[in-house]
Enzyme design. Sequence first.
Site, PDB file in Angstrom:
ATOM      1  N   ASP A 402       1.037  -1.188  -0.027  1.00  0.00           N
ATOM      2  CA  ASP A 402      -0.053  -0.048  -0.156  1.00  0.00           C
ATOM      3  C   ASP A 402       1.002   1.297   0.045  1.00  0.00           C
ATOM      4  OD1 ASP A 402      -2.466   1.820   0.753  1.00  0.00           O
ATOM      5  OD2 ASP A 402      -3.239  -0.205   0.793  1.00  0.00           O
ATOM      6  N   HIS A 459      -3.697   6.135   3.418  1.00  0.00           N
ATOM      7  CA  HIS A 459      -4.343   5.057   2.951  1.00  0.00           C
ATOM      8  C   HIS A 459      -3.987   3.576   3.661  1.00  0.00           C
ATOM      9  CE1 HIS A 459      -5.893   1.589  -0.058  1.00  0.00           C
ATOM     10  NE2 HIS A 459      -6.850   2.456   0.004  1.00  0.00           N
ATOM     11  N   SER A 657     -11.245  -0.739  -0.833  1.00  0.00           N
ATOM     12  CA  SER A 657      -9.993  -0.843   0.007  1.00  0.00           C
ATOM     13  C   SER A 657     -10.218  -1.237   1.432  1.00  0.00           C
ATOM     14  CB  SER A 657      -9.197   0.529  -0.181  1.00  0.00           C
ATOM     15  OG  SER A 657      -8.548   0.741  -1.450  1.00  0.00           O
TER      16      SER A 657
END
Length: 737
Positions: A402, A459, A657
Amino acid sequence: MTVRAGFKTLSLVLIGGFALAACDQPEERVDRAGQLGQAVIDQITGKDARPSDPRDALKRASVEGRAFAGKLQPTFLPTLPTTGERRFAIGSIVAKPRDLPPPVAMAEVMAAPEMAMEIVIDEEAESRIVILDEATMAEAEVSPEIIERIERPQALNRKRVTVIDPRVEAPPKAILEPGPNLPRAPLRDRLRRNPDGSSIDELQVKRVETQQERYDKLPQLKPQVAQRAITMRQDALERQLQAEDRMIETARKYGVAASIQRSRSGQMVIEIGADAMKPTQFTGEFSPRQLSAIEAEETVCDQGAIADGTASAIMAMDCVIEDLQASGEFEYVEKDYIFEHQMIRRPDTPVTPVAITPNDPLFSLQWHYQNQSDSPGGAGFVDFWTREAVQGAPEVVVAVIDTGLDYSHPDIKNSPNLVAGWDMVTDPDVGNDGDSRDGDATDPGDICPEKGRMENSWHGTHVAGTIGAGLTDNGQGVAGGAWNVKLVPVRALGKCGGRLSDINDAIRWAAGIIPEFDALGNEVWNDNPAHIINLSFGLFKTCPASMQDAINAVTAEGVTVVAAAGNNRIPTQFFAPASCQNVITVASGDARGYLAPYSNYGSAVDLIAPGGDLSRDDNGDGNPDGVLSTKLSENCLDPVSGSAVAQCYYSYEEGTSMAAPHVSAALALIKAKRPDQTRLELFDTLMAGLTPVAEVQCIGECINYPGAVPTEADENLCLRPCGAGLLNLAGVNLSED
C-alpha cells in the site's frame, strides 16, 4: 460451487499460541494465557469484560484516543472510468523473456552445495545496465565523469549499475561460465587509457571459482525464508542476456538511450529515452523526470517521425514495445501502468455536520466487526473471537502492499504486531520521500495536485489498522480484526499512485521469494514471509501479464492474495488486480449487507465484505456507515463533549479498499486456529461460512451500471453479480463438536 475443505478436529484449543486441554481448570488457563489481554482472560474465566455503561470507556480514554473524523455525505456515484484515464510511466516497459528456465529454491541449494556451480549467486542477477544514445556517447569520450555519475551505485540501492558500450558485442558464452562475469564491457573501462595511449582490454576473463567459494557466497537465510527464497540458474541468466541483446538492438534502432534492470524473478524493466541516463533515484543533480501520461485510445508507431527525430517520448516507447512484442522472444511486454488505492475520494461538497454523542466506545461504532444479528452488514468477528477463543497468533503474517504506514500513530507506534517492511517505490518523485527503495516503509503522504487531491490519504494506515496493525484492547481508539498477528508494511504506492513494476516486486518480496538491497548492496530478505497479502489498489485494465506472473509465483508458495474489487461500478473483469487469477476478489458492502453503490461487481467477485457507505446511517447512531480505523485526520469530533477537535487519529472511510482487509483479517484468524490449512483450504473454510445474499442486496438502477443484467421483475433494475455471499466469521466453526 464452493466446497468446504475437510479438516481434523483437534482435541486442543489454541489460544494465543497456548494449548488448552478441555480438562484445564480456569486458574491454569489464566496462567497459560498470561500474554493475552485482560479482556481475553476475563472471557476464559467467565467474567464480563464489557463495562456496564459503554460510555465509561469513552470517558476514561483521552481525547486523542477517542476523537474521530467522519460525517454523513450526500449520495455519490464515482464517474465511470475510461481507457483515457489509464496512466503509465513514460518510457518504462515491463517484460519477461519467453521460455525462461524456472528459478531454484535456496533451500535446495543449501541442501546440495554442488548446485552452487549451476546458479547465479552474486549481484549479476539483479544488475542494471545503461545504454547511451550517440550524442551522449560522444560527450562521454570527452568527459568520462558522465559515466561515473550514472554508475554511482549507492544512488540505485543495487549492487551494480553499469554503463556499457552498445557497439561492443556480448562476450562468448565461455566467458560467462562458470563464474559470475560481466556480460559486457563497462564503458568507463573502455574510456580509460594505458600509458602508451592504447585502450585497456575490456574483456578480461576472471579466474574460475571453486565450488566452496561459490557456496560461501550464499546468503545466510532463516529456514522459513530459505523455503521460499529463489535464485537464478545460469541458463536463465543467459536467456535474460539474450533478451537484453534484443532490447539493446531495439534501442539502437530508434536512437534512444535505455536502462535495463534484470531480476532473478525473471521480470525485466526497460526505461528508454533521455531519462534512462538519469536514473530516477538522482534527485539533486538531474531534473525531475516526467512522471506519467494518459493512455490514448489508440497508439501508432510512426517510423517516419522516429527517423526525422520528431517522435514524442511516448511514440518512441510504443515503437519499442511493438518491436519487442513482434520479436517473439518475450512472454510479455507491456507498459509500466500506475495503480491507485481504492478508497473513495469524494468531491469537496459542504455538508452540515451532525452532532454525535454516541452511547458506545469507539469499538461500538465499528459496526463492520459486529455479528449480523446486531449489524446486518457486519462480518461476525465478535462471535469468532468469543466462540473460537482466538484473536490471532504471532506466527501468522499479513503483508499490506500500500502507501506505507504512519508509524507515529498513537495506536501503532508501540504495537508488537509490526515487523520490518520495505519501501518499494523506485521513483523518488512518486515516493515523495527524497529517495528510492529502502528499508523505511513510512508513509510520507501522497498529495497529488495533478489529480486534484490536495490532502494525504494515509490509505495504508487505515487498511493496516483494520487488519490489526495497531494495539487492540488498550483503552484507546479502535480495534483491529486480528489483534495478535504480525503485519509487514510494504510501500509500493506514493504520490499519484504506484508503478506496476514496483508492485510486482513488492508482491514477491512480501512473500519472501526475492530479496531487496540496502544502500551497500547487501541482500535484504523479508524475514517474516507473508501467509496473506492484501492488495487494496487497482487499475481500469484487465490483469497485466507481469502482475499475474508475480501473483502466480507467490500463490505457488502457498500465499493467499486478497484484492479489492475496485470502486468504478463496472464489472471486475475490466479491473486489476481484481480480475487476476489466484486472488480472492472482495466487493464492498454497506451496514445493511447490500452491495455498495460504488463497488465493482461481476463473475470475478468472490464475496462481499464491509466497505462502508458514507452517505448512509442505517444503524441510526448519528455517524456515517463508513469503516472506522486508524488514520490521521482533520476536522474531528470528541464524541464525549461533542466539541470540535482540529486533529485526530481515527476516521470513517469507504471503498473496496476497506472491504479487502476485513477478508485478510478473517483469513489470519482462521490461519491462527488452523495453522496447517493450505491456501485453498483457508479459502474453502472462509467461503463455507458466508451468509447468502438475496437478489435485492445486489441490484441497482441499470443506467448506473453498464454491463449489468436487468432483473425479471423490473427492466430498469439490474443485477450486479456480487459473489457467493457476505463475509461472516460467525458462520465459520472450527471448534470441537
